[in-house]
Design a protein around this motif. Structure first.
Motif, PDB file in Angstrom:
ATOM      1  N   ALA A   1     -21.926   2.887 -11.060  1.00 31.84           N
ATOM      2  CA  ALA A   1     -20.557   3.283 -11.387  1.00 31.84           C
ATOM      3  C   ALA A   1     -19.735   2.023 -11.658  1.00 31.84           C
ATOM      4  CB  ALA A   1     -19.959   4.078 -10.230  1.00 31.84           C
ATOM      5  N   GLY A   2     -18.742   2.148 -12.550  1.00 29.88           N
ATOM      6  CA  GLY A   2     -17.831   1.026 -12.785  1.00 29.88           C
ATOM      7  C   GLY A   2     -18.231   0.096 -13.909  1.00 29.88           C
ATOM      8  N   LEU A   3     -19.170   0.516 -14.757  1.00 31.78           N
ATOM      9  CA  LEU A   3     -19.548  -0.316 -15.908  1.00 31.78           C
ATOM     10  C   LEU A   3     -18.435  -0.339 -16.966  1.00 31.78           C
ATOM     11  CD1 LEU A   3     -23.261   0.344 -16.871  1.00 31.78           C
ATOM     12  CD2 LEU A   3     -22.261  -1.559 -15.591  1.00 31.78           C
TER      13      LEU A   3
ATOM     14  N   VAL B   1     -20.706   2.734 -21.272  1.00 36.93           N
ATOM     15  CA  VAL B   1     -20.836   4.120 -20.805  1.00 36.93           C
ATOM     16  C   VAL B   1     -20.746   5.090 -21.989  1.00 36.93           C
ATOM     17  CG1 VAL B   1     -19.823   5.927 -19.377  1.00 36.93           C
ATOM     18  CG2 VAL B   1     -19.869   3.555 -18.547  1.00 36.93           C
ATOM     19  N   ARG B   2     -19.738   4.895 -22.822  1.00 33.52           N
ATOM     20  CA  ARG B   2     -19.552   5.812 -23.944  1.00 33.52           C
ATOM     21  C   ARG B   2     -20.695   5.716 -24.941  1.00 33.52           C
ATOM     22  NH1 ARG B   2     -14.030   8.038 -25.302  1.00 33.52           N
ATOM     23  NH2 ARG B   2     -12.813   7.630 -23.434  1.00 33.52           N
TER      24      ARG B   2
ATOM     25  N   TYR C   1     -25.262   9.671 -27.634  1.00 32.08           N
ATOM     26  CA  TYR C   1     -26.497  10.169 -28.242  1.00 32.08           C
ATOM     27  C   TYR C   1     -26.916  11.535 -27.705  1.00 32.08           C
ATOM     28  CZ  TYR C   1     -26.437   5.275 -29.534  1.00 32.08           C
ATOM     29  OH  TYR C   1     -26.040   4.049 -30.006  1.00 32.08           O
ATOM     30  N   GLY C   2     -26.147  12.050 -26.749  1.00 28.23           N
ATOM     31  CA  GLY C   2     -26.366  13.433 -26.326  1.00 28.23           C
ATOM     32  C   GLY C   2     -27.227  13.595 -25.093  1.00 28.23           C
ATOM     33  N   GLY C   3     -27.773  12.505 -24.536  1.00 30.45           N
ATOM     34  CA  GLY C   3     -28.547  12.610 -23.303  1.00 30.45           C
ATOM     35  C   GLY C   3     -27.646  12.595 -22.080  1.00 30.45           C
ATOM     36  N   LYS C   4     -28.273  12.698 -20.905  1.00 31.51           N
ATOM     37  CA  LYS C   4     -27.499  12.648 -19.660  1.00 31.51           C
ATOM     38  C   LYS C   4     -27.284  11.198 -19.228  1.00 31.51           C
ATOM     39  CE  LYS C   4     -29.178  17.056 -17.845  1.00 31.51           C
ATOM     40  NZ  LYS C   4     -30.324  17.603 -17.125  1.00 31.51           N
ATOM     41  N   VAL C   5     -26.093  10.916 -18.726  1.00 33.10           N
ATOM     42  CA  VAL C   5     -25.774   9.594 -18.185  1.00 33.10           C
ATOM     43  C   VAL C   5     -25.270   9.804 -16.764  1.00 33.10           C
ATOM     44  CG1 VAL C   5     -24.354   7.529 -18.421  1.00 33.10           C
ATOM     45  CG2 VAL C   5     -25.130   8.751 -20.478  1.00 33.10           C
ATOM     46  N   VAL C   6     -26.037   9.337 -15.797  1.00 33.74           N
ATOM     47  CA  VAL C   6     -25.681   9.559 -14.399  1.00 33.74           C
ATOM     48  C   VAL C   6     -25.258   8.240 -13.772  1.00 33.74           C
ATOM     49  CG1 VAL C   6     -26.496  10.368 -12.150  1.00 33.74           C
ATOM     50  CG2 VAL C   6     -27.292  11.487 -14.258  1.00 33.74           C
ATOM     51  N   ALA C   7     -24.021   8.204 -13.273  1.00 29.04           N
ATOM     52  CA  ALA C   7     -23.522   7.025 -12.569  1.00 29.04           C
ATOM     53  C   ALA C   7     -23.866   7.144 -11.092  1.00 29.04           C
ATOM     54  CB  ALA C   7     -22.017   6.903 -12.758  1.00 29.04           C
ATOM     55  N   ILE C   8     -24.291   6.038 -10.534  1.00 30.41           N
ATOM     56  CA  ILE C   8     -24.684   6.000  -9.128  1.00 30.41           C
ATOM     57  C   ILE C   8     -23.659   5.161  -8.363  1.00 30.41           C
ATOM     58  CG2 ILE C   8     -26.448   5.123  -7.526  1.00 30.41           C
ATOM     59  CD1 ILE C   8     -27.661   7.379  -9.038  1.00 30.41           C
ATOM     60  N   ASP C   9     -23.158   5.718  -7.260  1.00 28.17           N
ATOM     61  CA  ASP C   9     -22.268   4.930  -6.396  1.00 28.17           C
ATOM     62  C   ASP C   9     -23.082   3.821  -5.757  1.00 28.17           C
ATOM     63  OD1 ASP C   9     -19.693   6.003  -6.630  1.00 28.17           O
ATOM     64  OD2 ASP C   9     -20.214   7.700  -5.346  1.00 28.17           O
TER      65      ASP C   9
ATOM     66  N   ASP D   1     -21.269 -10.230  -7.695  1.00 25.29           N
ATOM     67  CA  ASP D   1     -19.813 -10.192  -7.833  1.00 25.29           C
ATOM     68  C   ASP D   1     -19.433 -11.063  -9.027  1.00 25.29           C
ATOM     69  OD1 ASP D   1     -17.112 -10.019  -7.573  1.00 25.29           O
ATOM     70  OD2 ASP D   1     -16.978 -11.402  -5.871  1.00 25.29           O
ATOM     71  N   THR D   2     -19.517 -10.478 -10.219  1.00 28.27           N
ATOM     72  CA  THR D   2     -19.261 -11.225 -11.448  1.00 28.27           C
ATOM     73  C   THR D   2     -18.848 -10.269 -12.553  1.00 28.27           C
ATOM     74  OG1 THR D   2     -20.319 -12.524 -13.211  1.00 28.27           O
ATOM     75  CG2 THR D   2     -21.757 -11.122 -11.909  1.00 28.27           C
ATOM     76  N   ILE D   3     -18.118 -10.809 -13.539  1.00 31.10           N
ATOM     77  CA  ILE D   3     -17.792  -9.988 -14.719  1.00 31.10           C
ATOM     78  C   ILE D   3     -19.018  -9.794 -15.606  1.00 31.10           C
ATOM     79  CG2 ILE D   3     -15.348 -10.628 -14.808  1.00 31.10           C
ATOM     80  CD1 ILE D   3     -16.135 -12.639 -17.070  1.00 31.10           C
TER      81      ILE D   3
END
Lengths: 421, 421
Positions: free
Chosen positions: B170-172, B177-178, B183-191, B308-310
């Motif tokens: 999460a937080g990318l 993310v977009r 492309y229509g697949g699933k994108v799952v963010a993980i905490d 911890d970096t950009i």
């Protein structure tokens, strides 16, 4: 000053390779190769005139893996590959079998120009303008831009060591503004639309402040425009030295469409491809469709409009080459059509879902028009067809509405609970 | 199941071209080509083992204008060009004379992998995994990703007709993310961070929900990794069939660096380039620099860190190939170094300003480390050097801080008043 055909046939320098003169598209008057763009007599647009030498497929195929493989067909010196330039081109011609199946077509390719260095076809035209600017001794590169061109000019100026100052309408997509600015040149937003920006640039050329400036799409326009021919050359070469039977091209100023037609005709003239009929289809967004309206109404004159569309890269309300586009689409048996913003968004998603090509909105316009003209029976589903994607979805992220499917804790239980299994 | 060398030397199919087995990097145990990634005996990582036929430069040069020109050196079938795939590669090797001058170097090139279809080097590795997934009959493509890989998998799955489900922390960055989702697949963010995502994917492989799934960088990892060799092949070919004397490579998992080294060695082994020394330099962001820390401290073991970096694309705190990176940088006389986020931002701007290359933060890391190691006298300014840009600035827009220079009315007076003349 105008020169006679005899004079231009013996150029004193090869800075422009096979190019020998500028020639008025309207009245045919010829001029020395210089930073000029309009005929002194009839105000018609000037085009590059050539005396081509012998050019064969093998020489092209063994050339650089970019547009300079076609140097013998462009207004550039023979050693162009040694000069600092973004060297765009040879972008993928994607065999789009899954999209073709979905649209009921026999043979479809996507010419995906998002593969260029700044991810739009504009790198092609700017590459030409850079070479001309070098010859003419300009120090600053400039342009009026709907966004993609600003980035292409900024990057090319940085690579080649020019200053740059580009002009854009206020309110462009963030990605296009930031990309234009990252190369260190000036980016000036104008309160107004693209047509206002363009008028302002024409004024600036006449002002002392614009001295030493090469405006790639104004006083360098004849050279700049030739860059779009490389799309025609590449498509033909990538199809196995064959012209497509149908091609769908976006219309902003209309220049790209006219130059692709010019490129196809040059290939035939030089014997590089067989002379077979091709049909050219122009695509606009409904919110800025002056050429499509003229087509529908059977007019020869384009009535300018005030753009109102998410497709900012095609938002030119007073397209300079509009009348030529109408001519070409008529002559080749094509058409000009438009799709609205909702259809654009849908078409961007369709292209991404079927072919993994993430197009900018202009690619949504061409793909949307492709679908529409097939449904209307205007495009032939059995003919070999090419559709252009001239830009990159990363620059028009606002229309890619999908985000994450779900956010979960890192556990199998969470995965199952979220119904993702 | 493990097989003997005799068995693997007569493969029953050519689905994997010259590849004949998987072989443990640690103990050398060999396995049939299959969807496996760890040695049953020592848990070492598996690599693809080959029996190369004769390969010459001319055959490569006349091949496809993408990575498949090197098909004879990859675990793919001979007819790979006929199969639906993103066909990445042959990205520009930019002669960076202006950056070289600014850094006081004799010869510098930027390998700009933002030219790939989804604008990162990940298209190369995913292209390999797609071919393996096809052979193994997987229906869904998946991965753990810091962002670029998610987009590459989404696009490749769409093109080749697989389902896809990708996992990201999460937080990318929004663009990543977009792009992954379009492309229509699933994108799952993980905490959690990337290492949490990676652990989760390893669990999912063992779960019935993961059946029929090809995780490109887990159970397809041996094939996937080979894609990075194509960077080595292209650099050597583009330099005129010569290895660079120095190369600066970013480190995330470390896989790319190890495979570029493998690629260079294969070129020497096959007689495609002269066997001359090359030095490999690894680059990390200070905020995630476990390999650089081990290098500084002379350790052989990598101490995992919490990133911890950009520089999110390199934010792998527990890099699987870290120890191999240390080995290679020692063996070749290179080094591993890091730069902080401010240096990354500055280096992105430097590369854009001098060469018109808009890199993502990972390209800022390599360019920053290049500058730092030159200043420290570690890199030789007289040696032929290549620096990698593996991603695209449009995906990390947040670090491109410049915006418009000014916003003005469309008039010469306004232009002069704003001090722009």
């Amino acid at each position: 000053m105008a020169v006679t055909a005899t004079e231009t046939s013996t150029p004193t320098s090869r800075s422009f390779g096979p190019a020998v003169a500028l020639s008025c598209r309207e009245c045919g008057e010829r001029y020395e190769l210089g930073p000029r763009f309009a005929c002194e007599f009839c105000f018609g647009p000037l085009e590059v005139a050539y005396e081509f030498g012998a050019v064969d497929r093998a020489a092209i195929e063994s050339g650089p893996k970019n547009i300079w493989r076609y140097a013998a067909l462009l207004p550039v010196p023979e050693n162009v590959s040694d000069l600092p330039n973004m060297n765009p081109g040879l972008t993928p011609l994607v065999r789009a079998d899954r999209l073709a199946a979905e649209l009921g077509m026999r043979s479809l390719h996507v010419k995906d120009d998002s593969g260029n260095p700044t991810h739009s076809f504009k790198d092609r035209v700017v590459a030409m303008a850079v070479e001309a600017a070098r010859v003419f001794g300009f120090r600053t590169l400039s342009c009026s831009s709907t966004g993609n061109l600003a980035g292409a000019v900024g990057a090319a100026a940085a690579r080649a060591g020019f200053e740059s100052c580009v002009f854009i309408p206020a309110g462009l997509e963030e990605a296009k503004v930031r990309m234009a600015a990252v190369y260190g040149g000036k980016v000036v937003a104008i309160d107004g639309n693209y047509d206002d920006v363009n008028r302002f640039c024409s004024e600036l050329i006449g002002d002392p402040a614009g001295e030493g400036w090469g405006f790639v799409n104004v006083n360098l326009r004849p050279y700049y425009g030739e860059g779009s021919k490389t799309l025609a050359f590449e498509i033909a070469e990538q199809l196995g030295w064959r012209l497509p039977e149908q091609i769908v091209i976006p219309i902003a100023s209309g220049s790209q469409l006219t130059k692709i037609d010019k490129g196809f005709r040059e290939l035939v003239q030089l014997g590089l491809v067989e002379d077979r009929p091709y049909r050219i289809f122009g695509a606009q967004a409904t919110g800025c469709s002056p050429v499509a309206r003229a087509w529908e109404q059977g007019h020869d004159v384009i009535q300018p409009v005030k753009p109102d569309t998410i497709v900012k890269s095609l938002a030119i309300g007073n397209p300079a080459d509009g009348p030529y586009v109408l001519d070409i689409c008529r002559r080749t048996g094509g058409a000009v059509a438009h799709v609205d913003d909702a259809e654009v968004v849908e078409a961007v998603a369709l292209l991404a879902r079927t072919e993994g090509v993430f197009a900018e909105t202009a690619g949504g316009v061409t793909t949307g028009v492709l679908r529409k003209l097939l449904a209307d029976g205007v495009l032939d589903p059995a003919a070999e067809t090419v559709v252009l994607n001239t830009g990159d979805g990363l620059k028009t992220l606002n229309v890619a509405s999908a985000g994450v499917t779900a956010t979960i804790r890192p556990s199998l239980a969470a995965f199952h609970d979220a119904g993702l299994a």
